[in-house]
Enzyme design. Sequence first.
Site, PDB file in Angstrom:
ATOM      1  N   GLU A 265       0.826  -1.213   0.000  1.00  0.00           N
ATOM      2  CA  GLU A 265       0.000   0.000   0.000  1.00  0.00           C
ATOM      3  C   GLU A 265       0.860   1.263   0.000  1.00  0.00           C
ATOM      4  O   GLU A 265       0.602   2.211   0.729  1.00  0.00           O
ATOM      5  CB  GLU A 265      -0.952  -0.014   1.197  1.00  0.00           C
ATOM      6  CG  GLU A 265      -1.957  -1.142   1.138  1.00  0.00           C
ATOM      7  CD  GLU A 265      -2.924  -1.144   2.301  1.00  0.00           C
ATOM      8  OE1 GLU A 265      -4.134  -1.337   2.063  1.00  0.00           O
ATOM      9  OE2 GLU A 265      -2.490  -0.965   3.448  1.00  0.00           O
TER      10      GLU A 265
ATOM     11  N   GLU B 245      -6.681  -7.359  -0.731  1.00  0.00           N
ATOM     12  CA  GLU B 245      -7.171  -7.332   0.646  1.00  0.00           C
ATOM     13  C   GLU B 245      -8.673  -7.059   0.615  1.00  0.00           C
ATOM     14  O   GLU B 245      -9.093  -5.913   0.419  1.00  0.00           O
ATOM     15  CB  GLU B 245      -6.460  -6.264   1.483  1.00  0.00           C
ATOM     16  CG  GLU B 245      -4.995  -6.557   1.752  1.00  0.00           C
ATOM     17  CD  GLU B 245      -4.381  -5.573   2.731  1.00  0.00           C
ATOM     18  OE1 GLU B 245      -5.134  -4.850   3.430  1.00  0.00           O
ATOM     19  OE2 GLU B 245      -3.133  -5.517   2.801  1.00  0.00           O
TER      20      GLU B 245
END
Length: 602
Positions: free
Chosen positions: A159, A235
């Site tokens: 991320e 995710e």
Amino acid sequence: MTVRFEAVGNQFMLNGEPIRIISGAIHYFRVVPEYWKDRLLKLKACGFNTVETYVAWNVHEPEEGQFCFEGLADLVQFIQVAGDLGLHVIVRPSPYICAEWEFGGLPAWLLRYSDIRLRCSDPLYLSKVDAYYDVLIPKLTPLLCSNGGPIIAVQIENEYGSYGNDKAYLEYLRQGLISRGVDVLLFTSDGPTDSMLQGGTLPDVLATVNFGSKAMESFAKFREYRADEPLMCMEYWNGWFDHWMEKHHTRDAADVAAVLDEMLSADASVNFYMFHGGTNFGFYNGANHIKTYEPTVTSYDYDSPLSESGEPTEKYYAVREVLQKYVDIPPISLPEPILRKRYGEVRLTECAMLLQQLDSLTSKSSGINPLPMEKLGQNYGFIVYSTWVSGPRHGQDLHLQDVHDRAQVFMDGSYIGSVERWNPQPIRVHVPESGARLTILVENMGRINYGPLLKDYKGITEGVRLDNQFLFGWDMYPLPLSKPVELDYAPIGKMNVISNEPAFYRGTFEVDAAADTFLRLDGWKKGVAYVNGFNLGRYWERGPQKTLYVPGPLLRSGTNEIVIFELHGAIDPVVSLEDLPDLGSTTAVEQEIISFSDTEEV
């Protein structure tokens, strides 16, 4: 047998045949090794073909140059067990992992380098990553699918678009993996926003997106940047985590199943974050800081398909039902249930006061200013600061500037108040003419794991003052307390337990057959619990969590020891071992939390 896994156009291919990845996250470092096989079998029985795990740098290099790959840190064994069960493995060894894990997985000793810049092309930082990867990556390369192992894909950074845009840094990490022999599919994962997809991806590396809802909206944004790549939610936040002083988060199983159905109908692959959350044992919980500091609780149940102690939940069966529409799943076959047991009340019979035994517990350092833990070579736990204050002083305000994270303050051994990072109110003090000894016990409640405030020094970080006068000349006592320490205990019946004085309480209980159990601490205030020397983690009366998970493998037949480090004194030192968890009163996870925004993941 060598396996070739690749992204070809909009499709994943395994040895030239199309494959949809149905993956679930299980972090080996959050589950005792004796239960790895049980959790992985349950993943497979639910219809999943892949397991995903982060790799926590701070678990594997707890001190610079000292490496650990044993016990909870035996990454190789975890991957081998998954492979033996016929599961593919996705590994995310980014130096930074977030994961609501202490410091986002970065080792605290990095902060001993005052000028280090994290997660960028800073040469000092990269040199530490290189030294770590020189040890880590050779353990992974024999397990790559290109070498006949189960690892089909490896993440470059985690991320990153939520933190920075240093493409040279991402390319450096990519080349570092390749040069060390990683020749399987590489990828990045980011939130589905313009800034995140611009900052966190590389043009010739597979990109994936993370979200909890609004799947079509998220994939549409992804398609604006990647028109010809497989769709994958790396995710899928099917639950959520908890902070102290909040409620326990849950998410409706039907809602989770509906979003999964939406993704699979779009021919997407998915990785459940989390499939099984596990536990933040010891001092490894992280923290967030958006508007204020918010420490994460010990449990990482995450309201996942498998509970913290590994039981299939309603969500487990709802997910399996959806998967049956899209993939062939054999009839469900679960491992034998793990035994849970109520051992009942345990009275702790001995006590040792912390402040009375400081000199025998740790080595004292002295300095002009109070120093944060990291400057004293300490990573986790507690630290005591002490200085002499001249008198008389009447009605002055004591300021801790800044305390990270929670302090108890004593004057001549008597408790005068607490200071908390999220509510840093001064304490009004009165010092007699003869002067007084000022003692401050500070707890590191977990470093920030996400966002721009990662550099989270612990202890007293700036100084201590009375009104505007800084106090100089300090003694400092590091107390890592990763496990129980040697102390002179006395029978509780022969001593007066003082309210608000930190102390260790010790007792024993008998076990005939070891089973999972849950330590309940009703009537206790705040502290840390140890069973047979293993640090179970923190408890706090402010909740939401009311019990601590005790996996059966931590117990032994015969006599077992419990030690509680209680910060505010226990008037009636009794705990109980129950057969059911209590994670506190619940609140439904709101859709706007599950949707990715520039302030997530929080």
